[in-house]
Design a protein around this motif. Structure first.
Motif, PDB file in Angstrom:
ATOM      1  N   LEU A  94      -9.130   3.006  13.249  1.00  0.00           N
ATOM      2  CA  LEU A  94     -10.332   2.987  12.415  1.00  0.00           C
ATOM      3  C   LEU A  94     -10.092   3.754  11.121  1.00  0.00           C
ATOM      4  N   GLY A  95      -9.525   4.934  11.236  1.00  0.00           N
ATOM      5  CA  GLY A  95      -9.196   5.712  10.040  1.00  0.00           C
ATOM      6  C   GLY A  95      -8.211   4.991   9.145  1.00  0.00           C
ATOM      7  N   ASP A  96      -7.208   4.361   9.773  1.00  0.00           N
ATOM      8  CA  ASP A  96      -6.207   3.619   9.003  1.00  0.00           C
ATOM      9  C   ASP A  96      -6.821   2.424   8.280  1.00  0.00           C
ATOM     10  N   ALA A 151      -9.366   3.971   5.326  1.00  0.00           N
ATOM     11  CA  ALA A 151      -8.765   4.746   4.232  1.00  0.00           C
ATOM     12  C   ALA A 151      -8.449   3.895   2.998  1.00  0.00           C
ATOM     13  N   PRO A 152      -7.800   2.732   3.129  1.00  0.00           N
ATOM     14  CA  PRO A 152      -7.527   1.964   1.907  1.00  0.00           C
ATOM     15  C   PRO A 152      -8.791   1.394   1.263  1.00  0.00           C
ATOM     16  N   VAL A 153      -9.799   1.110   2.058  1.00  0.00           N
ATOM     17  CA  VAL A 153     -11.068   0.632   1.497  1.00  0.00           C
ATOM     18  C   VAL A 153     -11.709   1.754   0.691  1.00  0.00           C
ATOM     19  N   ARG A 154     -11.759   2.942   1.276  1.00  0.00           N
ATOM     20  CA  ARG A 154     -12.305   4.110   0.569  1.00  0.00           C
ATOM     21  C   ARG A 154     -11.521   4.359  -0.711  1.00  0.00           C
ATOM     22  N   ASP A 155     -10.196   4.340  -0.614  1.00  0.00           N
ATOM     23  CA  ASP A 155      -9.360   4.601  -1.789  1.00  0.00           C
ATOM     24  C   ASP A 155      -9.577   3.547  -2.871  1.00  0.00           C
ATOM     25  N   HIS A 156      -9.725   2.286  -2.476  1.00  0.00           N
ATOM     26  CA  HIS A 156     -10.001   1.206  -3.425  1.00  0.00           C
ATOM     27  C   HIS A 156     -11.333   1.454  -4.134  1.00  0.00           C
ATOM     28  N   MET A 157     -12.335   1.822  -3.362  1.00  0.00           N
ATOM     29  CA  MET A 157     -13.655   2.056  -3.946  1.00  0.00           C
ATOM     30  C   MET A 157     -13.664   3.302  -4.832  1.00  0.00           C
ATOM     31  N   ARG A 158     -12.918   4.316  -4.454  1.00  0.00           N
ATOM     32  CA  ARG A 158     -12.853   5.564  -5.227  1.00  0.00           C
ATOM     33  C   ARG A 158     -11.980   5.421  -6.475  1.00  0.00           C
ATOM     34  N   ALA A 159     -11.187   4.351  -6.576  1.00  0.00           N
ATOM     35  CA  ALA A 159     -10.313   4.154  -7.734  1.00  0.00           C
ATOM     36  C   ALA A 159     -11.101   3.869  -9.009  1.00  0.00           C
TER      37      ALA A 159
END
Length: 165
Positions: free
Chosen positions: A140-142, A145-153
């Protein structure tokens, strides 16, 4: 639903609705616990936790806090004011930028976090992690994490223009 560039397929829709339902149910349970044990809103808890648990100095600029907790600047100002009245934080002009305000957690704020954390952890264990194995929790974390990072970019919310009403 038709497959067109402006629609989602059934797998995407299912994942979206499951995520939103889980997030809503979890937030509801967390908010109840925080109100009952600490007389805190979820946003107030986020602010105190960021300052007391994530910040080495116990201080952050208001704009950084707003970006971090994904909350409007005016809403955050109001919540920080409530926390200040309760003696849980202090606000002061930033030493680095006179236009900025810095929020610092007080000893009373640290005490309030210490009071609510055990119940908070228990809610998370019961509501979220009890249904998942250790490897599923890692997965779940894995996945997130890329979704969060994409949105935070995207540029921080504080860098965006303010909408006029």
């Amino acid at each position: 639903m038709p497959d067109s560039p402006s629609s989602l397929d059934s797998v995407q829709l299912g994942a979206y609705f499951a995520l939103m339902e889980v997030a809503g149910l979890l937030r509801h349970a967390v908010e109840l616990q925080l109100r009952e044990e600490g007389d805190l809103s979820y946003v107030q808890f986020q602010l105190l936790a960021r300052l007391g648990l994530n910040s080495p100095t116990g201080s952050e600029r208001m704009t950084d806090l707003a970006d971090g907790v994904v909350y409007s600047r005016s809403g955050l100002t109001y919540q920080a004011g409530l926390l200040e009245k309760a003696g849980l934080v202090v606000r002061a002009p930033s030493v680095d930028d006179e236009r900025s305000v810095t929020v610092t957690i007080t000893d009373a704020g640290r005490s309030r976090i210490a009071t609510v954390i055990p119940g908070h952890v228990e809610v998370l264990r019961e509501q979220l992690f009890a249904a998942l194995s250790r490897s599923e929790t890692q997965a779940l974390g894995d996945l997130l994490a890329p979704v969060r990072d994409h949105m935070r970019a995207a540029p921080p919310r504080s860098a965006g223009s303010r909408r006029r009403r």
